[in-house]
Scaffold this motif. Structure first.
Motif, PDB file in Angstrom:
ATOM      1  N   ARG A 115       0.837  -1.212   0.000  1.00 48.35           N
ATOM      2  CA  ARG A 115       0.000   0.000   0.000  1.00 48.35           C
ATOM      3  C   ARG A 115       0.867   1.256   0.000  1.00 48.35           C
ATOM      4  O   ARG A 115       0.603   2.200  -0.754  1.00 48.35           O
ATOM      5  N   ILE A 116       1.912   1.278   0.815  1.00 50.38           N
ATOM      6  CA  ILE A 116       2.746   2.470   0.952  1.00 50.38           C
ATOM      7  C   ILE A 116       3.742   2.602  -0.200  1.00 50.38           C
ATOM      8  O   ILE A 116       4.091   3.709  -0.619  1.00 50.38           O
ATOM      9  N   TYR A 117       4.192   1.468  -0.730  1.00 48.95           N
ATOM     10  CA  TYR A 117       5.187   1.498  -1.805  1.00 48.95           C
ATOM     11  C   TYR A 117       4.648   0.765  -3.040  1.00 48.95           C
ATOM     12  O   TYR A 117       5.134  -0.315  -3.412  1.00 48.95           O
ATOM     13  N   PRO A 281      18.036   0.005  -1.645  1.00 44.50           N
ATOM     14  CA  PRO A 281      17.056   0.905  -1.022  1.00 44.50           C
ATOM     15  C   PRO A 281      15.694   0.272  -0.764  1.00 44.50           C
ATOM     16  O   PRO A 281      15.084   0.511   0.278  1.00 44.50           O
ATOM     17  N   ALA A 282      15.171  -0.529  -1.711  1.00 50.30           N
ATOM     18  CA  ALA A 282      13.859  -1.154  -1.504  1.00 50.30           C
ATOM     19  C   ALA A 282      13.879  -2.075  -0.294  1.00 50.30           C
ATOM     20  O   ALA A 282      12.920  -2.122   0.480  1.00 50.30           O
ATOM     21  N   LEU A 283      14.956  -2.800  -0.124  1.00 47.95           N
ATOM     22  CA  LEU A 283      15.097  -3.681   1.041  1.00 47.95           C
ATOM     23  C   LEU A 283      15.158  -2.858   2.327  1.00 47.95           C
ATOM     24  O   LEU A 283      14.548  -3.223   3.339  1.00 47.95           O
ATOM     25  N   LYS A 284      15.880  -1.742   2.294  1.00 46.91           N
ATOM     26  CA  LYS A 284      15.979  -0.898   3.487  1.00 46.91           C
ATOM     27  C   LYS A 284      14.600  -0.363   3.879  1.00 46.91           C
ATOM     28  O   LYS A 284      14.266  -0.313   5.071  1.00 46.91           O
ATOM     29  N   SER A 285      13.789   0.014   2.894  1.00 45.47           N
ATOM     30  CA  SER A 285      12.430   0.489   3.190  1.00 45.47           C
ATOM     31  C   SER A 285      11.609  -0.618   3.829  1.00 45.47           C
ATOM     32  O   SER A 285      10.839  -0.380   4.761  1.00 45.47           O
ATOM     33  N   PHE A 286      11.772  -1.827   3.327  1.00 44.70           N
ATOM     34  CA  PHE A 286      11.028  -2.966   3.873  1.00 44.70           C
ATOM     35  C   PHE A 286      11.448  -3.243   5.313  1.00 44.70           C
ATOM     36  O   PHE A 286      10.595  -3.450   6.194  1.00 44.70           O
TER      37      PHE A 286
END
Length: 299
Positions: A115-117, A281-286
């Motif tokens: 939902r957020i990404y 970066p995508a992993l860090k957001s997760f």
């Protein structure tokens, strides 16, 4: 040809004059005129009709304007996408999990993250913990919800604890201990144990063996199952008893009962694990979302 040439050309075309374009772009008019002439020379066609006081696009210029706008729009999108990628807002993320591992926590994380990404493509891959460790190192998956890392993988991977699960004795409903509110491991000393195959679930296998040892006996080993559902099926078939974490209870049936283990330390951890070599970066957001949700659930 550079993007600067296209930007100057589009501005002149849209404002209808070199002077107006120069003011808008904060560039000397002579510089814009020179860049447009260079562009026309490279293309081999005139882009503007300069005979009138207000310059106009030639037929060739009108065609080129459409394409030039498309190129600039694409360039703008490329810049925006790379910046969003750097912020961890777009990209791809492959998440490993195993049935009975996370329950509501796992599903809630995935829904919230999507939902957020919305710009991050999330793929879910079911695999046993033992396979997850190898997949993380190989880069097949980016992150996993799994058991505590074995020592052989701990130096190559990173992990953070999520929750601690109690162990249960999985017994046939007709078993003499099935009606007890809890059971000690020593009460199961004479039983045949159905275990998770260590290749697929090393943490659970090792913990059960440790609990038996601490209870003062060496377990009689029966068949093994590659996944918890297979272990439960073997118990249902009368092949022995099993010791499984709480999360596996979603796989149960009416023929078996789950009796809590009373032994101190009869628990096992769930962790989120990843490879530092793949920390995009995508992993860090997760991971940031997982940490936030973990804090909320502990409050």
């Amino acid at each position: 040809m550079e993007l600067r040439h296209l930007r100057y050309f589009i501005t002149v075309a849209e404002t209808g004059g070199f002077g107006r374009a120069a003011k808008l772009l904060h560039v000397a008019q002579s510089a814009i005129s020179e860049q447009i002439r260079d562009l026309e020379t490279e293309l081999g066609v005139p882009l503007f009709d300069r005979q009138n006081r207000r310059i106009q696009l030639t037929y060739q210029g009108e065609q080129f304007l459409e394409d030039a706008r498309a190129v600039m729009e694409q360039a703008t999108r490329a810049v925006e996408n790379v910046q969003r990628t750097q912020r961890g807002e777009v990209g791809k993320l492959t998440v490993g999990f195993f049935v009975g591992g996370m329950g509501p926590f796992f599903s809630a994380i995935i829904r919230e993250f999507r939902r957020i990404y919305p710009g991050i493509q999330v793929s879910l891959v079911e695999m046993a913990p033992g396979m997850q460790y190898q997949a993380l190192q190989a880069g097949t998956i980016d992150v996993s919800f799994t058991r505590t890392l074995p020592a052989v993988h701990a130096s190559q991977l990173r992990s953070e604890p999520l929750r601690t699960e109690p162990f249960y004795a999985v017994l046939l409903r007709t078993h003499p201990l099935a009606r007890q509110p809890s059971v000690f491991m020593r009460e199961l000393a004479g039983e045949t144990f159905i275990l998770n195959d260590r290749r697929y679930s090393p943490a659970v296998f090792d913990k059960v063996i440790t609990l038996c040892t601490e209870a003062g006996f060496s377990p009689k080993l029966g068949a093994t199952g590659s996944v918890s559902s297979g272990v439960i099926a073997l118990v249902e078939a009368g092949e022995g008893v099993a010791i499984l974490p709480q999360g596996s209870r979603i796989l149960g049936s009416e023929d078996i009962v789950w009796v809590p283990l009373a032994d101190k330390g009869a628990v096992i951890d769930m962790v989120v694990a990843w490879s530092p070599k793949m920390e995009r970066p995508a992993l860090k957001s997760f991971l940031e979302m997982v940490r936030r949700r973990r804090k909320v659930e502990k409050m």
